[in-house]
Design an enzyme around this catalytic site. Structure first.
Site, short mmCIF file in Angstrom:
data_model
loop_
_atom_site.label_atom_id
_atom_site.label_comp_id
_atom_site.label_asym_id
_atom_site.label_seq_id
_atom_site.Cartn_x
_atom_site.Cartn_y
_atom_site.Cartn_z
CG HIS A 94 -2.12 0.86 1.14
ND1 HIS A 94 -2.39 1.83 2.07
CD2 HIS A 94 -3.09 0.96 0.20
CE1 HIS A 94 -3.49 2.47 1.73
NE2 HIS A 94 -3.94 1.97 0.61
CE LYS A 96 -1.49 5.27 -0.39
NZ LYS A 96 -1.96 4.14 -1.10
CG ASP A 106 19.12 11.61 -8.20
OD1 ASP A 106 18.96 10.71 -9.04
OD2 ASP A 106 19.10 12.82 -8.50
#
Lengths: 214, 214
Positions: free
Chosen positions: A150, A152, A157
């Site tokens: 779940h 996100k 870099d």
């Protein structure tokens, strides 16, 4: 008289040196704290043309009915993602936003190393961009566990974390009330870097062979 | 001879004073940076008894089949929430976790000012704790817009932000792969404080009258 003058000169010299060091230390601390990005973006974002972000030389007058040259939460998010120079690690529950997909493909074409870890179920839903990324040669792994992946978040870099409630979908960007944090605080970024590596290792490339395709 | 001695004493005094100031400045900076919390919690959390967090005097041997006295992501999250002294603002898409509900009710009983802003649709689903909070007298507002209020953040005492991918549900805590950031960085906290006030104002108390009950 000469001795007193020497006392004054030496004392002033020491005070001057000390103040200079203090000033340098302060400037260094200030510069360091200025360098660390800590930004918050809220959604829904105003709907505006983002073509100029992908093609900066394009005139604003190109054929498009949306407002142009507007700075929105979404345009800022795109700029942070497109600032990647060497690597972009994505750990995404759902990825169907075509502009975000375009940004990832652009970075891939620039030679930025991209790794995408996503939820197996949501990678197969209609409109998912996971198949598009795979076809372009981007390394994608689907979570093999029975539960939802779940997260996100994105790591740019290895130094900038982009995370929040926002799934990478059009609804999340244009409709829902959502948030995104962009931070370079090592105490926040490094645990995510470590967690990404752990999850990436757990879902090794062997399972790419039987993964979901578009 | 006396003059030279005076030069040395004065110079040493100035250097000593300067170094002391430098040390104090360094200690102050260090203490300030130590004070600012920047933590990350990952889920799923190991399932363990959290009774000792609600009742610290309770012996670990009380009747319960779960492991006791274990420090988990969830127990840490509970502690951060229970650290609220004056206020707790919650902006939650989904709230069905009973331990988190118990923590909020405990804070309410201690006199902490609690405001809950939630998604209208998800406040009515089976198992939602929103009705329980309302019944206890906690001020709850449901988002009145047609889209999802997808945030999952809390602001503790107006100074600590708890945010991430984790909905306040049992599945999110015990099953899914999720993250939570806890930070006191003003650049991150203040935008959330402001956004909460904006959303709270948008969904004013008039709509409490016809809101969803349990």
């Amino acid at each position: 008289m000469v001795a007193m003058w020497t006392v004054k000169v030496v004392s002033l010299g020491v005070v001057g040196l000390s103040l200079s060091l203090e000033l340098l230390f302060w400037l260094f601390s200030r510069r360091r704290s200025e360098r660390v990005t800590n930004k918050v973006l809220f959604f829904p974002s105003k709907v505006a043309c983002v073509e100029h972000i992908f093609s900066p030389t394009l005139p604003h007058s190109h054929v498009c009915s949306l407002p142009h040259g507007v700075d929105t939460s979404f345009s800022r998010l795109l700029r942070y993602i497109l600032s990647a120079c060497s690597s972009l690690d994505l750990c995404l529950f759902s990825f169907s936003n075509m502009d975000l997909s375009r940004a990832v493909l652009l970075l891939h074409s620039r030679g930025v190393t991209i790794r995408v870890l996503t939820d197996r179920v949501y990678s197969a839903i209609s409109g998912s961009q996971i198949g598009v990324l795979r076809k372009a040669g981007i390394c994608v792994r689907c979570d093999v566990s029975a539960v939802h992946m779940h997260h996100k978040f994105a790591v740019v870099d290895g130094r900038m974390l982009i995370t929040g409630s926002l799934n990478w979908t059009l609804t999340a960007v244009q409709s829902n009330m959502e948030n995104i944090i962009i931070t370079e605080e090592p105490d926040l970024v490094q645990p995510f870097v470590k967690e990404f590596c752990r999850l990436w290792g757990l879902n090794d490339s062997a399972q790419d062979l039987n993964s979901v395709t578009d």
